[in-house]
Scaffold this active site. Structure first.
Site, PDB file in Angstrom:
ATOM      1  N   LYS A  22       0.691  -1.576  -0.448  1.00 41.60           N
ATOM      2  CA  LYS A  22       0.120  -0.263  -0.051  1.00 41.60           C
ATOM      3  C   LYS A  22       0.843   0.671   0.130  1.00 41.60           C
ATOM      4  O   LYS A  22       0.903   2.343  -0.741  1.00 41.60           O
ATOM      5  CB  LYS A  22      -1.078   0.247   1.165  1.00 41.60           C
ATOM      6  N   ASN A  23       1.404   1.100   1.091  1.00 42.34           N
ATOM      7  CA  ASN A  23       2.615   2.761   1.116  1.00 42.34           C
ATOM      8  C   ASN A  23       3.678   2.654  -0.257  1.00 42.34           C
ATOM      9  O   ASN A  23       4.089   3.853  -0.696  1.00 42.34           O
ATOM     10  CB  ASN A  23       3.360   2.561   2.697  1.00 42.34           C
ATOM     11  N   CYS A  43      -4.570  13.192  12.655  1.00 42.85           N
ATOM     12  CA  CYS A  43      -5.127  12.218  13.048  1.00 42.85           C
ATOM     13  C   CYS A  43      -5.264  10.625  13.650  1.00 42.85           C
ATOM     14  O   CYS A  43      -4.078  11.691  15.065  1.00 42.85           O
ATOM     15  CB  CYS A  43      -4.770  10.505  11.650  1.00 42.85           C
ATOM     16  N   ARG A  84       1.118  14.560  13.287  1.00 43.48           N
ATOM     17  CA  ARG A  84       0.888  14.596  11.785  1.00 43.48           C
ATOM     18  C   ARG A  84       1.039  15.628  10.436  1.00 43.48           C
ATOM     19  O   ARG A  84       0.520  16.328   9.221  1.00 43.48           O
ATOM     20  CB  ARG A  84       1.068  12.996  10.880  1.00 43.48           C
ATOM     21  N   ASP A  97       4.906   0.688  12.399  1.00 43.16           N
ATOM     22  CA  ASP A  97       3.705   0.153  11.447  1.00 43.16           C
ATOM     23  C   ASP A  97       3.065  -1.008  12.552  1.00 43.16           C
ATOM     24  O   ASP A  97       2.297  -1.421  11.791  1.00 43.16           O
ATOM     25  CB  ASP A  97       3.544   0.442  10.307  1.00 43.16           C
ATOM     26  N   ARG A  99      -8.728   0.020   5.002  1.00 42.69           N
ATOM     27  CA  ARG A  99      -7.316   0.939   3.871  1.00 42.69           C
ATOM     28  C   ARG A  99      -6.612   0.387   3.605  1.00 42.69           C
ATOM     29  O   ARG A  99      -5.284   1.047   2.802  1.00 42.69           O
ATOM     30  CB  ARG A  99      -7.867   2.448   5.094  1.00 42.69           C
TER      31      ARG A  99
HETATM   32  C1  EPZ Z   1       4.640   6.933   5.982  1.00 45.31           C
HETATM   33  O1  EPZ Z   1       3.926   8.148   6.565  1.00 45.31           O
HETATM   34  C2  EPZ Z   1       3.914   5.513   6.012  1.00 45.31           C
HETATM   35  N1  EPZ Z   1       2.616   6.549   5.328  1.00 45.31           N
HETATM   36  C3  EPZ Z   1       2.505   5.251   7.335  1.00 45.31           C
HETATM   37  O2  EPZ Z   1       2.279   4.948   7.482  1.00 45.31           O
HETATM   38  C4  EPZ Z   1       4.259   4.853   7.918  1.00 45.31           C
HETATM   39  O3  EPZ Z   1       4.042   4.486   9.788  1.00 45.31           O
HETATM   40  C5  EPZ Z   1       5.170   6.575   8.212  1.00 45.31           C
HETATM   41  O4  EPZ Z   1       5.371   6.454   6.940  1.00 45.31           O
HETATM   42  C6  EPZ Z   1       6.587   6.091   9.230  1.00 45.31           C
HETATM   43  O5  EPZ Z   1       7.176   4.946   8.757  1.00 45.31           O
HETATM   44  C7  EPZ Z   1       2.661   6.307   3.007  1.00 45.31           C
HETATM   45  O6  EPZ Z   1       3.325   5.769   3.578  1.00 45.31           O
HETATM   46  C8  EPZ Z   1       1.596   6.770   3.343  1.00 45.31           C
HETATM   47  P1  EPZ Z   1       6.246  10.041   7.932  1.00 45.31           P
HETATM   48  P2  EPZ Z   1       4.267   9.784   6.795  1.00 45.31           P
HETATM   49  O7  EPZ Z   1       6.279  11.631   7.586  1.00 45.31           O
HETATM   50  O8  EPZ Z   1       4.611   9.815   5.538  1.00 45.31           O
HETATM   51  C9  EPZ Z   1       7.407  13.498  11.009  1.00 45.31           C
HETATM   52  C10 EPZ Z   1      -0.185   3.098   7.677  1.00 45.31           C
HETATM   53  O9  EPZ Z   1       0.031   2.915   8.822  1.00 45.31           O
HETATM   54  N2  EPZ Z   1       7.053  15.013  10.300  1.00 45.31           N
HETATM   55  O10 EPZ Z   1       7.571  10.016   7.558  1.00 45.31           O
HETATM   56  O11 EPZ Z   1       3.318  10.409   7.178  1.00 45.31           O
HETATM   57  C11 EPZ Z   1       5.658  13.047  12.057  1.00 45.31           C
HETATM   58  O12 EPZ Z   1       5.238  13.422  12.376  1.00 45.31           O
HETATM   59  C12 EPZ Z   1       0.784   4.447   8.141  1.00 45.31           C
HETATM   60  O13 EPZ Z   1       0.827   2.179   6.654  1.00 45.31           O
HETATM   61  C13 EPZ Z   1       7.228  15.530  10.638  1.00 45.31           C
HETATM   62  O14 EPZ Z   1       7.981  15.826  11.469  1.00 45.31           O
HETATM   63  O15 EPZ Z   1       5.119   9.372   7.642  1.00 45.31           O
HETATM   64  C14 EPZ Z   1       5.996  11.389  12.268  1.00 45.31           C
HETATM   65  O16 EPZ Z   1       7.013  11.724  13.502  1.00 45.31           O
HETATM   66  C15 EPZ Z   1       0.299   5.467   9.727  1.00 45.31           C
HETATM   67  N3  EPZ Z   1       6.609  16.678   9.306  1.00 45.31           N
HETATM   68  C16 EPZ Z   1       7.832  11.258  11.516  1.00 45.31           C
HETATM   69  O17 EPZ Z   1       7.708  12.554  10.707  1.00 45.31           O
HETATM   70  C17 EPZ Z   1       7.226  16.536   8.529  1.00 45.31           C
HETATM   71  O18 EPZ Z   1       6.128  17.336   7.763  1.00 45.31           O
HETATM   72  C18 EPZ Z   1       8.314  10.044  10.606  1.00 45.31           C
HETATM   73  O19 EPZ Z   1       6.336  10.485   9.085  1.00 45.31           O
HETATM   74  C19 EPZ Z   1       6.401  15.328   7.906  1.00 45.31           C
HETATM   75  C20 EPZ Z   1       6.440  14.271   8.976  1.00 45.31           C
END
Ligand code: EPZ
Length: 420
Positions: A22-23, A116, A121, A307, A399
């Protein structure tokens, strides 16, 4: 809203096939917008998030055809550069259409995705990447409005408060591929899903070096072509079923699962008393003795994935001893604790650390799914609980897990959906 009912106590055994990731596929689908040519993306799982992406494409004026696991993006230009709140609010990942639309058309308007249940996020790193490349970005009426007359390659440090960001790296990469000159992204996310996105972009004609490492170099090209590409298997789905084998004391062969994508989990499963064998086209997982307590800290790849944190917590509820699970990516991703405790688990939360005292038995109960991976954790707990577990709000599961109840039933679980 549909419910899932699980009758616990069945030992799982047999073989199940891991679907496409998915991701990985969501950013890859978005990347196809970088070309007006037709793309064919294969091994796409049948999931709600994928059909939401198809709806976004239709709203942008791009024809798609989704048949089986093949997502075909028709030829043509976009007729609309706006992704609406109605669609983006149902799937946070849709923010990845921002980079490709901006890069190709010089303007994009995408609803701000918001928070969420797993935490705040933010998207500051997405905006940082795009701004560094020359985009002018404003937030207006809940929308990100991005414009760029010319995008120019540059050096970008993309690390954030919690380390690298998967989707911010994806958005920045997809903007850089059509920018003038060279872009160097430092502290880029190294997750296999980002590497797979680079694979697709290169198949479209992009010039990228260092995919899957913290330093990614992109040399901008004038245009990209459509591509035919097959998405990697879903390492989180594979990890969830590895834990299903462990928790039920069964034996599962997971066709298509890749050991190299789940090294941190496999290490912990072995420490907990499991056996994990790499086979020709998949991975076999089983357990003979007791489950031992293990400590886990979630980290960016190749560390233990956030995850899989909730699912691993379900396994820890019935282990010998006390396990400590610390969440370093989404510090609030613990809503499953109260539901697991309703099933007889003994978990307390101290800040971003859960302390789990193993119990002899869980007992089935009505519980509520709060997010995708928490839902999977409740299914896993239900598989070993005494009696019946009824999981409501399972639209979260739909999802991200393709045909979960069919796959589990095929290997001996008693699990079914009740339509309401
Ligand atoms: C991806 O989300 C995945 N989603 C998430 O999977 C997964 O949990 C996450 O990566 C971490 O591996 C998809 O790929 C669609 P991040 P993403 O930006 O990219 C902070 C699932 O269950 N951050 O890597 O949105 C954030 O808050 C989902 O399949 C900022 O501070 O996650 C977190 O603490 C849920 N500023 C960390 O970085 C930003 O602009 C990592 O999040 C963006 C993120």
């Amino acid at each position: 809203m549909d419910k899932l009912v699980v009758e616990g106590g069945k030992t799982l055994s047999g073989s199940l096939r891991i679907s496409g990731s998915k991701n990985a596929c969501l950013p890859i689908l978005a990347a196809s917008l970088l070309s007006e040519g037709s793309s064919c993306i294969r091994n796409v799982p049948e999931l709600k998030d994928v059909s939401t992406m198809a709806s976004i494409f239709s709203s942008l004026g791009r024809k798609v055809d989704l048949s089986g696991d093949v997502f075909t993006v028709g030829e043509g230009e976009l007729t609309n550069m706006m992704a609406s709140y109605e669609l983006v609010s149902t799937m946070r990942a849709s923010v990845v259409v921002l980079g490709p639309i901006l890069a190709k058309y010089g303007e994009a308007k995408v609803s701000f995705p918001g928070g969420c249940v797993i935490g705040a996020r933010p998207i500051d790193l997405h905006l940082k990447g795009l701004r560094a490349l020359g985009a002018d970005i404003k937030i207006e009426g809940g929308y990100i409005v991005a414009k760029a007359k010319k995008l120019k390659g540059t050096k970008i440090y993309l690390g954030g408060h919690f380390g690298s960001s998967v989707l911010a790296t994806a958005n920045t990469l997809m903007t850089a591929v059509l920018a003038d000159g060279e872009t160097v992204i430092e502290d880029a996310a190294c997750e296999p899903e980002v590497e797979d996105l680079c694979g697709f972009l290169m198949a479209m004609g992009a010039d990228i070096k260092g995919a899957g490492t913290p330093t990614v170099r992109v040399r901008g090209v004038k245009e990209l072509r459509g591509a035919d590409y097959s998405v990697i298997p879903d390492r989180i789905e594979a990890g969830t079923y590895m834990i299903a084998a462990m928790i039920t004391g069964g034996k599962l062969f997971l066709e298509n699962a890749r050991v190299e994508h789940n090294l941190a989990l496999i290490d912990k499963l072995k420490e907990a008393g499991g056996t994990v064998d790499e086979k020709e086209n998949g991975v076999e997982v089983y357990r003979k003795g007791a489950i031992h307590a293990v400590d886990i800290t979630t980290l960016t790849y190749p560390g233990f994935s956030t995850d899989l944190q909730a699912q691993m917590m379900s396994l820890s509820t019935i282990c010998d001893g006390i396990s400590v699970i610390t969440e370093k990516i989404f510090p609030d991703r613990f809503i499953h604790i109260s539901e697991l405790n309703r099933m007889g688990a003994e978990i307390i939360l101290e800040g971003s650390t859960a302390i789990i005292k193993g119990v002899k038995k869980l007992s089935g109960a009505p519980v509520m799914a709060s997010d995708l991976r928490a839902s999977a954790a409740l299914v896993l707990a239900g598989l070993v609980a005494d009696g019946r577990t009824e999981i409501s709000r399972i639209y979260h599961l739909d999802r991200g897990y393709e045909h979960l109840e069919d796959k589990l039933s095929a290997v001996g679980a008693k699990v079914w959906r009740v339509k309401e």
